[in-house]
Every structure is written in C-alpha cells, then in structure tokens.
Design a protein around this motif. Structure first.
Motif, PDB file in Angstrom:
ATOM      1  N   LEU A  81       0.775  -1.385  -0.069  1.00 41.98           N
ATOM      2  CA  LEU A  81      -0.076  -0.011   0.036  1.00 41.98           C
ATOM      3  C   LEU A  81       0.832   1.142  -0.050  1.00 41.98           C
ATOM      4  N   LEU A  82       1.811   1.283   0.535  1.00 34.10           N
ATOM      5  CA  LEU A  82       2.730   2.440   0.972  1.00 34.10           C
ATOM      6  C   LEU A  82       3.549   2.515  -0.451  1.00 34.10           C
ATOM      7  N   ALA A  83       4.078   1.399  -0.957  1.00 34.21           N
ATOM      8  CA  ALA A  83       4.706   1.601  -2.473  1.00 34.21           C
ATOM      9  C   ALA A  83       3.963   2.174  -3.461  1.00 34.21           C
ATOM     10  N   ARG A  84       2.582   1.514  -3.387  1.00 36.13           N
ATOM     11  CA  ARG A  84       1.614   1.926  -4.574  1.00 36.13           C
ATOM     12  C   ARG A  84       1.521   3.620  -4.382  1.00 36.13           C
ATOM     13  N   ARG A  85       1.461   4.156  -3.206  1.00 36.87           N
ATOM     14  CA  ARG A  85       1.182   5.514  -2.980  1.00 36.87           C
ATOM     15  C   ARG A  85       2.441   6.256  -3.082  1.00 36.87           C
ATOM     16  N   GLY A  86       3.552   5.938  -3.481  1.00 37.33           N
ATOM     17  CA  GLY A  86       4.825   6.506  -3.666  1.00 37.33           C
ATOM     18  C   GLY A  86       5.651   6.908  -2.291  1.00 37.33           C
ATOM     19  N   ILE A  87       5.327   5.995  -1.152  1.00 39.76           N
ATOM     20  CA  ILE A  87       6.162   6.392  -0.087  1.00 39.76           C
ATOM     21  C   ILE A  87       7.574   5.658  -0.416  1.00 39.76           C
ATOM     22  N   GLN A  88       8.586   6.197  -0.084  1.00 40.15           N
ATOM     23  CA  GLN A  88       9.999   5.952  -0.264  1.00 40.15           C
ATOM     24  C   GLN A  88      10.493   5.289   0.955  1.00 40.15           C
ATOM     25  N   VAL A  89      10.228   5.994   2.253  1.00 39.35           N
ATOM     26  CA  VAL A  89      10.787   5.641   3.351  1.00 39.35           C
ATOM     27  C   VAL A  89       9.805   5.229   4.533  1.00 39.35           C
ATOM     28  N   ASP A  90       9.976   4.099   5.205  1.00 40.79           N
ATOM     29  CA  ASP A  90       9.034   3.781   6.336  1.00 40.79           C
ATOM     30  C   ASP A  90       9.801   3.770   7.693  1.00 40.79           C
ATOM     31  N   ALA A  91       9.109   4.244   8.695  1.00 36.30           N
ATOM     32  CA  ALA A  91       9.827   4.235  10.092  1.00 36.30           C
ATOM     33  C   ALA A  91       9.075   3.679  10.982  1.00 36.30           C
ATOM     34  N   SER A  92       8.366   2.503  10.754  1.00 31.02           N
ATOM     35  CA  SER A  92       7.303   2.011  11.468  1.00 31.02           C
ATOM     36  C   SER A  92       7.750   0.790  12.395  1.00 31.02           C
ATOM     37  N   VAL A  93       8.906   0.163  12.393  1.00 31.73           N
ATOM     38  CA  VAL A  93       9.550  -1.005  12.795  1.00 31.73           C
ATOM     39  C   VAL A  93      10.390  -0.716  13.993  1.00 31.73           C
ATOM     40  N   ARG A  94      10.077  -1.682  15.077  1.00 35.24           N
ATOM     41  CA  ARG A  94      10.547  -1.514  16.231  1.00 35.24           C
ATOM     42  C   ARG A  94      11.123  -3.074  16.577  1.00 35.24           C
ATOM     43  N   PRO A  95      12.607  -3.356  16.384  1.00 35.54           N
ATOM     44  CA  PRO A  95      13.229  -4.251  16.229  1.00 35.54           C
ATOM     45  C   PRO A  95      13.164  -4.986  17.752  1.00 35.54           C
ATOM     46  N   LEU A  96      13.243  -6.154  18.135  1.00 37.97           N
ATOM     47  CA  LEU A  96      13.196  -6.968  19.326  1.00 37.97           C
ATOM     48  C   LEU A  96      11.726  -6.585  20.086  1.00 37.97           C
ATOM     49  N   HIS A  97      10.842  -6.215  19.600  1.00 36.77           N
ATOM     50  CA  HIS A  97       9.294  -5.799  19.907  1.00 36.77           C
ATOM     51  C   HIS A  97       8.522  -7.081  19.315  1.00 36.77           C
ATOM     52  N   SER A  98       7.583  -7.740  19.986  1.00 41.31           N
ATOM     53  CA  SER A  98       6.706  -8.380  19.565  1.00 41.31           C
ATOM     54  C   SER A  98       5.466  -8.686  20.517  1.00 41.31           C
ATOM     55  N   TYR A  99       4.385  -9.394  20.242  1.00 39.27           N
ATOM     56  CA  TYR A  99       3.570 -10.018  20.926  1.00 39.27           C
ATOM     57  C   TYR A  99       3.053 -11.379  20.879  1.00 39.27           C
ATOM     58  N   GLU A 100       2.707 -12.116  21.868  1.00 38.79           N
ATOM     59  CA  GLU A 100       2.329 -13.414  21.836  1.00 38.79           C
ATOM     60  C   GLU A 100       1.505 -13.579  20.928  1.00 38.79           C
ATOM     61  N   SER A 101       0.289 -13.077  20.732  1.00 40.19           N
ATOM     62  CA  SER A 101      -0.599 -13.295  20.039  1.00 40.19           C
ATOM     63  C   SER A 101      -0.547 -12.173  18.438  1.00 40.19           C
ATOM     64  N   LYS A 102      -0.817 -12.678  17.343  1.00 37.90           N
ATOM     65  CA  LYS A 102      -0.596 -11.740  16.056  1.00 37.90           C
ATOM     66  C   LYS A 102      -1.792 -10.865  15.997  1.00 37.90           C
ATOM     67  N   ASN A 103      -3.087 -11.126  16.858  1.00 38.81           N
ATOM     68  CA  ASN A 103      -4.029 -10.146  16.881  1.00 38.81           C
ATOM     69  C   ASN A 103      -3.806  -8.806  17.763  1.00 38.81           C
ATOM     70  N   SER A 104      -2.826  -9.079  18.570  1.00 39.15           N
ATOM     71  CA  SER A 104      -2.794  -8.121  19.551  1.00 39.15           C
ATOM     72  C   SER A 104      -1.490  -7.078  18.892  1.00 39.15           C
ATOM     73  N   GLY A 105      -0.879  -7.410  17.944  1.00 40.65           N
ATOM     74  CA  GLY A 105       0.252  -6.331  17.335  1.00 40.65           C
ATOM     75  C   GLY A 105       1.042  -7.227  16.566  1.00 40.65           C
TER      76      GLY A 105
END
Length: 334
Positions: A147-171
C-alpha cells in the motif's frame, strides 16, 4: 578517528490524550503542535527532524502554521492513527474512545482508504507527494508495505526491532528486524525501512527462538527488561548512551531516535506533568546529543535523506514476517 554515525530524529506529531490506555476517535485537540518551537536549540545545532503528522494535525489551522515554521528545519511525513482517520468504521462507544486499537482487526482495504485520506491531506499541505511514513503504535504488518509503495512512499519508520506480541491479533512481530536501515523489495520497487534503534542488553537475547511457546512468551516480554530502545522520554541519559554504544559496537551506523509532540507540552504526557519536567526532558536530549557529537562523527539526517546512504543493505528473511514484505503476507489483513 571517530566512527561515522547518521542520526535520524523523528517526532510523532499528533493529537493529545494519548499514553493513558485510551484512544480518542473524535473531537481531538492538537494544541501541542505549537510546542515544536521548543526545539529551536536542536535546530540551531543542525538537527534535521522528520515530523510524522497525524490526520487531525493537517486539519487544524494553528497546527498547520506551526508546521510551516518547522518544515524549514526538516521533513514532514505522514503518521497513520487509524482510530481517528476516516473512514472510521469501528463501533465507537459514547465516550468516543477505544481501549485497544490493533490495526490487524481492520480489513486491508479499510487501512488503504485511511492511508489515502491521510496522504491526501499531507500532500495538500506539502504541495508535493509525501515520501515518508510511520504507522501509529509501531503497529505495522507486512501486508501494508505494498500500500505504501503504490502511494509513492519511499521511506517507512514503523518497525521496532526486538518488539513482539504473543498473539498476532494483538500486534505485529518485529522481533527479528535488522537494527540498521534496510531495503524492502515490493513488487518491482523498493522502500527504505528505518527501524527505531533498539539494542539487546545481552547479544544472545536477539536470538530467542520463535517456534516454541516459551520462546514467544520471552520475546513478548523482552521489551520490558532486555531491549534498550532510544526513546528519550522513557530512558535516563546513561541508558541512552548504553543503547547507542551497544548498537554501534554491533556494527550499527545509524541511530533512529523518536519522541512525540505531546512530550513538549506540560501534561501532554503523564511522565512530563509540568514545565520543569519538560525542560529536564529537553536538557537530557541536549546532553545526549552533546555526548554523541563528542564520541562520533555525527551527521543529522531526515528519513528521506538516508535513502542515498551507501551503507544500507537489503535485508534477508527466511519466512514471512511483519518487518518485511513477502507475497504470502499481502492478504494478511483481510
């Protein structure tokens, strides 16, 4: 000779009322945006922030005036708070707030419509296409990258390494993401991911296995005790220095540091209840930058200015993951 270090500082410029376990879906205020002027000492030393702005910010005349002043010192990007960006499709209680807002619960088509509304306002403000993006709450799943690529976004800054949830539905699960910027190939094009700088307290913690239940539980808890993210509002000066040293000593060449516009307004963040607390917060940031400049060859950059850096490499991933796109992930939010 000191090591070269790119430093990308970003602010999430957004509505008030966050950090309290509730998410305001309507009637929000953005008075905090005017407090960006408190960053003048950082501008004077050459800091070039990226201001990731949420939808309500672009609708407010006073906030837009503050952004006009700020944009001469850095970059304006888009920041998706899906809970108050139209079309709002959730069942919203009379209070106008929601206690949880995992993006995974929304159809991908709905997220795309919200992204379109946000970027339309951002493009209108800029007078040109927006090029950088951050998802609210670090809640980015791999299916959003096309979705970002189709809209011309060149840089994303949404990833937080070493960060996760037990349930995929939580995050999302960003645990195994690289610590330095990396390229994400998407349908014949690519965008740059600039992850938040996070370092493990001990190197083996970055390799906790995913396939076992105990491993998933340990990974989900790590952010509370063993993952050092450079978030100045949450960390004392000594801990930020430790995180930076750990990152550089493991081969990192870029620091990505983030905070919020509400952190600059007394009471905007419960951690910063008054002017004195905000001033101490800003002084801590200044002290940290003094230390960086004394120990490294620092180059302050916006998110899009990182795109041309030769040291950025393509990431490799053996399985579909939330921090990278693979065809298998594209239908994940439907």
């Amino acid at each position: 000779m000191p090591a070269k270090l790119d430093v990308a500082i970003s602010l999430d410029v957004e509505e008030e009322g966050l950090f309290r376990g509730q998410y305001q879906c309507r009637d929000v205020t953005v008075r905090n945006v005017a407090c960006i002027s408190k960053l003048a000492p950082l501008f004077e030393r050459g800091v070039r922030p990226t201001f990731f702005c949420a939808y309500p910010v672009f609708l407010d005349p006073e906030a837009r005036r503050a952004l006009e002043q700020a944009r001469q010192y850095g970059e304006i990007g888009a920041h998706l708070h899906h809970w108050n960006t139209p079309p709002v499709v959730q069942n919203i209680p009379d209070s106008g707030t929601l206690p949880q807002v995992p993006s995974f619960q929304l159809p991908l088509q709905c997220l795309e419509a919200k992204l379109e509304h946000l970027l339309r306002e951002c493009d209108s403000f800029l007078g040109s296409p927006c090029r950088s993006f951050r998802m609210g709450r670090w809640d980015l799943h791999g299916a959003v990258f096309p979705l970002l690529a189709r809209r011309g976004i060149q840089v994303d800054a949404s990833v937080r390494p070493l960060h996760s949830y037990e349930s995929k539905n939580s995050g999302p699960d960003h645990f195994d993401a690289p610590a330095d910027p990396y390229w994400i190939p998407v349908n014949g094009s690519r965008l740059l991911e600039v992850p938040l700088t996070v370092a493990p307290l001990f190197a083996p913690l970055a390799h906790i296995p995913h396939k076992y239940a105990w491993g998933r539980q340990l990974r989900a808890s790590l952010r509370h005790w063993g993952a050092l993210a450079i978030l100045p509002v949450e960390q004392p000066l000594w801990l930020m220095k430790m995180a930076a040293n750990l990152h550089v000593n493991s081969g990192g060449s870029t620091l990505s540091i983030a905070w919020h516009s509400s952190d600059l307004m007394p009471g905007g963040n419960p951690r910063l209840p008054d002017d004195a607390a905000v001033n101490r917060f800003l002084a801590r940031i200044g002290q940290f930058l003094d230390w960086l400049e004394s120990n490294f060859s620092v180059n302050y950059v916006t998110m899009t200015e990182l795109k041309d850096r030769a040291r950025i490499q393509a990431a490799r991933c053996q399985r579909p993951a939330d921090w990278i796109w693979a065809p298998e992930t594209e239908n994940a939010g439907n």
